[in-house]
Design a protein around this motif. Sequence first.
Motif, PDB file in Angstrom:
ATOM      1  N   GLY A 410       0.794  -0.913  -0.157  1.00  0.00           N
ATOM      2  CA  GLY A 410       0.054  -0.080   0.004  1.00  0.00           C
ATOM      3  C   GLY A 410       0.718   1.327  -0.037  1.00  0.00           C
ATOM      4  N   GLU A 415      -3.912   6.028   3.072  1.00  0.00           N
ATOM      5  CA  GLU A 415      -4.880   4.866   3.056  1.00  0.00           C
ATOM      6  C   GLU A 415      -6.043   5.374   1.992  1.00  0.00           C
ATOM      7  OE1 GLU A 415      -8.426   2.742   5.865  1.00  0.00           O
ATOM      8  OE2 GLU A 415      -6.917   4.125   6.636  1.00  0.00           O
ATOM      9  N   GLU A 416      -6.354   6.404   1.750  1.00  0.00           N
ATOM     10  CA  GLU A 416      -7.184   6.869   0.700  1.00  0.00           C
ATOM     11  C   GLU A 416      -6.507   6.688  -0.567  1.00  0.00           C
ATOM     12  OE1 GLU A 416      -9.409  11.147  -1.231  1.00  0.00           O
ATOM     13  OE2 GLU A 416      -8.172  11.130   0.847  1.00  0.00           O
ATOM     14  N   THR A 418      -4.386   4.339  -1.423  1.00  0.00           N
ATOM     15  CA  THR A 418      -4.271   2.930  -1.326  1.00  0.00           C
ATOM     16  C   THR A 418      -5.566   2.414  -1.443  1.00  0.00           C
ATOM     17  OG1 THR A 418      -2.532   2.646   0.314  1.00  0.00           O
ATOM     18  CG2 THR A 418      -3.823   0.771  -0.125  1.00  0.00           C
ATOM     19  N   ASN A 419      -6.639   2.887  -1.083  1.00  0.00           N
ATOM     20  CA  ASN A 419      -8.159   2.478  -1.497  1.00  0.00           C
ATOM     21  C   ASN A 419      -8.510   2.648  -2.723  1.00  0.00           C
ATOM     22  OD1 ASN A 419      -8.424   1.280   1.077  1.00  0.00           O
ATOM     23  ND2 ASN A 419      -9.258   3.099   2.080  1.00  0.00           N
TER      24      ASN A 419
END
Length: 557
Positions: A410, A415-416, A418-419
Motif C-alpha cells: 500500500g 489509506e485513501e 491505497t483504497n
Amino acid sequence: MEMMYKRFLETEKTGPNGELIDFKWKKLESFNFAYDVVDVIAKETPDKRALLWVNDKGEKRNITFSELSEKSDALAAFLMSKGIKKGDKIMLVMKRHYEYWYSYLALHKIGAVGIPATSQLLAKDYIYRFELADVAGIIATGDGQVAEYIDEAESHYHPILKILNKTKRTGWYNFQSAIDSAPKFIKPAPDELPKPDDTMLLYFTSGTTGMPKMVMHDFMYPLGLTPMALYWHKVVPGGLHITVAETGWAKAAWGKMYGAWMADCAFFVYDHDRFHAADLLDVITKYKVTTFCAPPTIYRFMIQEDLTKYDFSHLTHASIAGEALNPEVFNRFYKATGLKPMEGYGQTELVLVASTLFYMEPKPGSMGKAVPYLPLDIVDDDGNTVDNGVNGEIVLRCTPSDKQYGIFKGYYKDEEMTNSVWQNGMYHTGDIAWRDEDGYLWFVSRKDDVIKSSGYRIGPFEVESVLMEHPAVVECAVTGAPDPVRGQVVKATVVLAKGYEPTEELKKDIQNYVKTHTAPYKYPRIVDFVDSLPKTISSKIRRVEIRESDKAKSYSD
C-alpha cells in the motif's frame, strides 16, 4: 551448487521449448534475503563473484559474496550501535557506488526500512521526503552537492544519522571509517528479526502526474523479482548482467539486486557521472557482459552510435522496460546486434506483470503477454474483461490479502490513495492497453494521457511510434494541447537527431510523414523542437509537465 532460488521453490513447470507454465514458491514462514541468500552463498562459496564494479575513471572492483556478507555485517553493527533499529527508515542516495550493496543488505539484516533515492534531489525534495517518511538516517554519496542539500534539508527537519562515502564532512560519519570501527555484529534474536510482511523498502514513485507517492514493499519482495531474472532477463549462470539504472530507482531492485543472484549470475555495474552511449557500449563489450536491460531512452541513444564497431558475440539477451518501445528503435538495434529487445511491463508498485519472455517471439511495440503466475486482465470502466482489440485498463485481479509476492502493501500514510487503486477485488494500474488475438498486450497511454480531439480518442504512443521512424527524430513526446475548436489538438515535442536543425521545412516534413503513415487525423498540428524532454528520475517522459506548460499558451494551425 543448485541455483539458490530452487531452495525456496514449490513448483516450476515448463513446456518443451522452455516456456513457463507455472511458478510457485513454498509457503515460507520467514524470509530475509540478506541472511537466507547472500550469507548462505558466502558460507558455501565465499569466493564466488557477486558484483563486478567499474567506473568511468578506470577503477575496478570484483566483489565476492564473502565481502558482501562481511561488509554488510559491519555496517549493520555500526548502525545498531548508533541506535538504528528494526522499522527505522534510512535513505540511500548512492548513485551506482558499490557501497550501496553493502548498505542495502545491512538494512535488511537489521530490519530497517530502506528508502532508495536519486542523487538528483534538491534540498526541497529531501525536506519533503524526510517529513513524509519519518526518516531517521541517511547514507549518501560524496559526489557533487548531495551532502550540502541534505544538510540544508536537515536544518528544517531534525538531526538524523548521516553517513557519507568517499570523503569526510562535519556532522557526518565516513562510510569506510564506520565499517572499520564497527563493533562485532550480533544477529538480532529471532523475535527481533523482521516478519515477512514487515516493510523492507519504501519507494518514492517517480511522479509522472503529481507529487511522489510512498510505495511499501515487504521482505518477500525479492521472491517476486526472481522469475523476471530467469525468464525475462534470461540471465546466464556464471555470467554478468547489467541493468542500466541509478540505484535510486525501483528498476535497480529489478535488475541490480536479488534476481540474478538467485539464478547464479553476477551483476555488472558501470558507475559514471554523465551518460555517453559510446562509453556504455565500450564497457559492455570490454567486460563481456552476457545480458543487458535498459529503458528505451538508452536504446535510442545507443542506436545513434556506429554499432558495427562493437563485438556483441558474448551478449546473449537484451530486454527493455520503462516505457513502450517504438518499433523503429527495436528494428535498428536488432539489425545492428542480432538481438531482439524483449519488452516488459510493471510499476513501482508491482513486479514484472507482462513481458516478452525469452522463448516468445517479440512483436515490436508490444509489452508481451501476461506472465503466467499473476492474474492480469484488461477491463472496462465496470470491471468487465474487454474483448480482443478493445482498449481497457490493465488490472490485477487480486487483493492485498492474497499475498502475491512482489505486489506492494500500500501507500505509506495514505489509506485513501491505497483504497483508490485497490477496488472491487482488483489493483488498478491506471494504464490503458489492448490485447490482440495472440494474447499480446499493446500499451495505449496512461488514462490521463489520452488525447480527445474533435470527437476522436488518440493514444499518444501510436503517434510517437510513427514519429520515431522519421530519421530526424531521436526522442519525442505526444500530448494534447488546448484548442478552442477541437478541444485538444495533437502536439509533438521533438528532440532532433545529430545533423538536423529545427526549420519550418522539417516541421512540415515530419507532419506529412505522420499523415501518410497513420490515420491523418492523428498527425501533430503542433511540432515543438526542444533540446531535451522533461523526465522523471527514472527517465520516464513527464507529459504532464508539457501539458501544464501548454495551458498558458495559445496555439493555432
